[in-house]
Scaffold this active site. Structure first.
Site, short mmCIF file in Angstrom:
data_model
loop_
_atom_site.label_atom_id
_atom_site.label_comp_id
_atom_site.label_asym_id
_atom_site.label_seq_id
_atom_site.Cartn_x
_atom_site.Cartn_y
_atom_site.Cartn_z
N GLU A 18 -8.96 39.19 -88.37
CA GLU A 18 -7.90 39.17 -89.37
C GLU A 18 -8.48 38.90 -90.76
OE1 GLU A 18 -3.76 36.61 -90.19
OE2 GLU A 18 -5.19 35.94 -88.67
N LYS A 89 1.30 42.34 -90.32
CA LYS A 89 1.63 41.16 -89.51
C LYS A 89 3.13 40.94 -89.48
CE LYS A 89 -0.26 36.50 -88.81
NZ LYS A 89 -1.25 35.52 -89.35
N TYR A 95 3.52 26.46 -90.75
CA TYR A 95 3.45 25.08 -90.25
C TYR A 95 2.00 24.62 -90.31
CZ TYR A 95 2.04 27.73 -86.11
OH TYR A 95 1.41 28.60 -85.26
N CYS A 125 -3.02 38.03 -85.14
CA CYS A 125 -2.96 36.60 -84.86
C CYS A 125 -1.60 36.12 -84.34
CB CYS A 125 -3.38 35.80 -86.10
SG CYS A 125 -3.96 34.13 -85.71
N LYS A 497 -4.74 6.82 -101.03
CA LYS A 497 -6.20 6.90 -100.89
C LYS A 497 -6.61 8.26 -100.35
CE LYS A 497 -7.74 2.14 -100.02
NZ LYS A 497 -8.49 1.27 -99.08
#
Length: 526
Positions: A18, A89, A95, A125, A497
């Site tokens: 891909e 695609k 996500y 994919c 942090k």
């Protein structure tokens, strides 16, 4: 080169991953029209240049529609200057680390095409990741593979950029084996290899037969070309099965080694500097770096403080000698004393508190960055996931660096990988593996003075961060309620942090960074 090699081996078609023309993920480069046009032009140029063999490859291109997203995630099948089929695609993941609906327009069609008498279904994919027998909670309204099979596809080709995490290769094998068996078709899955920023791609491209068995398994964590005969010997496949890692520790080590080499190479760094403390984390980081870029390109700097144990003087030197890496000792006591004097009366010369402890860590960071500036080394930071999760690290101190090599590796796995490295001979001194973890920023300090034991901390963090369990659910697993609440509180408290940390290499299903997007300013405690 791969096309020519495949042609010389007698292959009819060679398949690439891909978006192999531009690399995955290009992120906001997809918002640049010139980037998309160059990607498209390169793909079309390959159509004209590659002769004597069929090719399937992935690329990004401008969306010709006047409305909608800017780009298409596309695949081309071509031979001898002629485009035979083009696919876009259909299922766009949005996500974790994926953000494809931000950029791409999804296709709503799925049609097989004929090539040398074979009906081929070309997928990209995520198009294959919506099988109702395998995916419990569907994110999409349809299954392109089922549509292609119903329309007569007998060979499913999936070009992919599927990131690695521990256990992911087995998950893919189950998925594609199930698809092949369920729809009685041959399945070719070709996956990207290499590191792109935080994401690591393991390859392991495979061919599955209609009975669900795997006929071909390409190499992991390195480019490979394997040939599978689905014409003369369709039942056997005449394929090659490359060896797989024997454990998660081995697979993660290979992933991190590849990630360091690719990150440094793509960012233009040839050498690295590492603060070597005598602890397990810096030892593992140094071992990975030495293997990835050559020990002659790795400098380890031991920066003892007044609280550094005598054993660490021995262990850091032994580690560098075992690796063949560079070694320097720069004591920080003089720097530390100067800071205490300069900041008096705001600091203490008694037992170091948090201010004095962090001063030592930041002095070390300054020294490492000085070597980076002077000699062009990249600083590889050494903190692990367990520490990063609960903020057991010093901002602008041990967190400084250009790449956080093991920042997604839990402490228990750090030890497992170290033992795997030592499977044939002692590379990481055994005393480093056996000693209690300590920051050595005050007398007789140990990690478990401030944290739960790692054998308790790591499972709580895995449940909270990677599995998304809430504190009450974690307590039901048998953990002390006060400990769970303290750990989850620390995770939330230290987002500020982590937001300032160096990019890390992802090896778990949920890593800190772009795949986990929590606000810094909030009152939620979990």
């Amino acid at each position: 080169a791969f096309s020519a090699k495949a042609r010389n081996l007698g292959a009819d078609i060679v398949v690439f991953p891909e978006m192999c023309v531009c690399g995955y993920p290009p992120k906001d480069l997809l918002e640049r029209g010139d980037f998309l046009r160059q990607s498209q032009a390169l793909a079309l140029g390959l159509v004209e240049r590659i002769k004597g063999i069929g090719v399937i490859l992935g690329f990004a291109q401008p969306n010709p529609a006047k409305s909608g997203r800017l780009a298409l995630n596309s695949a081309l099948a071509f031979e001898d200057g002629k485009i035979i089929h083009e696919a876009t695609k259909r299922l766009l993941p949005n996500y974790d680390v994926f953000d494809e609906t931000r950029y791409f327009e999804a296709s709503t069609t799925a049609e097989p095409f004929l090539w040398k008498g074979a009906a081929i279904g070309l997928t990209i994919c995520e198009d294959c990741w919506n099988d109702s027998d395998f995916i419990c909670n569907s994110l999409y309204g349809w299954d392109p593979v089922e549509t292609l099979a119903q329309k007569g596809a007998k060979l499913l080709v999936n070009i992919s950029a599927s990131p690695f995490h521990a256990g992911k290769p087995l998950l893919r094998c189950d998925l594609f084996g199930n698809l092949a068996k369920k729809h009685s078709l041959y399945c070719v899955h070709v996956n990207q290899v290499g590191g792109n920023d935080s994401l690591l791609f393991d390859g392991v491209s495979s061919v599955f037969l209609p009975d669900g068995s795997r006929a071909v398994r390409a190499a992991e964590f390195e480019e490979d070309l394997v040939v599978c005969d689905l014409i003369c010997n369709p039942d056997e496949g005449q394929g090659t099965i490359r060896p797989a890692s024997s454990s998660d520790a081995e697979a993660v080590y290979k992933a991190l080694k590849m990630g360091v080499a690719d990150y440094m190479g793509k960012c233009g760094f040839k050498t690295a500097v590492i603060g070597s403390s005598g602890g397990i984390d810096s030892a593992l980081t140094a071992a990975i770096a030495a293997d990835a870029i050559g020990p002659e390109n790795v400098l380890t700097i031991f920066m003892p403080s007044p609280y550094t144990s005598a054993q660490n003087f021995i262990d850091t030197k032994s580690l560098a000698a075992n690796l063949g890496a560079g070694y320097e000792t720069i004591p920080i006591e003089g720097f530390f004393s100067a800071f205490l004097d300069g900041l008096a009366p705001h600091t203490s010369r008694g037992i170091p508190g948090i201010t004095e402890q962090n001063l030592q860590a930041r002095i070390r960071g300054i020294i490492l960055m000085a070597f980076s500036n002077r000699y062009g080394h990249i600083v590889l930071s050494t903190g692990n996931k367990s520490e990063l999760a609960v903020g057991y690290s010093t901002l602008y101190g041990d967190m400084c660096g250009g790449l956080a090599v093991i920042s997604d590796v839990p402490k228990a796995l750090v030890y497992d990988i170290a033992r795997w490295i030592n499977r044939e001979r002692e590379i990481i001194p055994q005393s480093i593996i056996e000693k209690p973890p300590s920051a050595e920023l005050k007398p007789d300090q140990r990690d478990d003075d401030d944290l739960p034991p790692y054998e308790v901390l790591d499972p709580i963090l895995e449940a909270y961060i990677e599995k998304g369990m809430d504190p009450a659910q974690i307590v039901k697993l048998g953990f002390d309620e006060a400990v769970v609440k303290d750990v989850t509180r620390r995770v939330m408290l230290n987002e500020y942090k982590r937001r300032q940390a160096a990019p890390g290499l992802k090896i778990t299903p949920k890593a800190f960074g772009e795949g986990r997007r929590y606000p810094i300013a909030h009152k939620y405690q979990g």
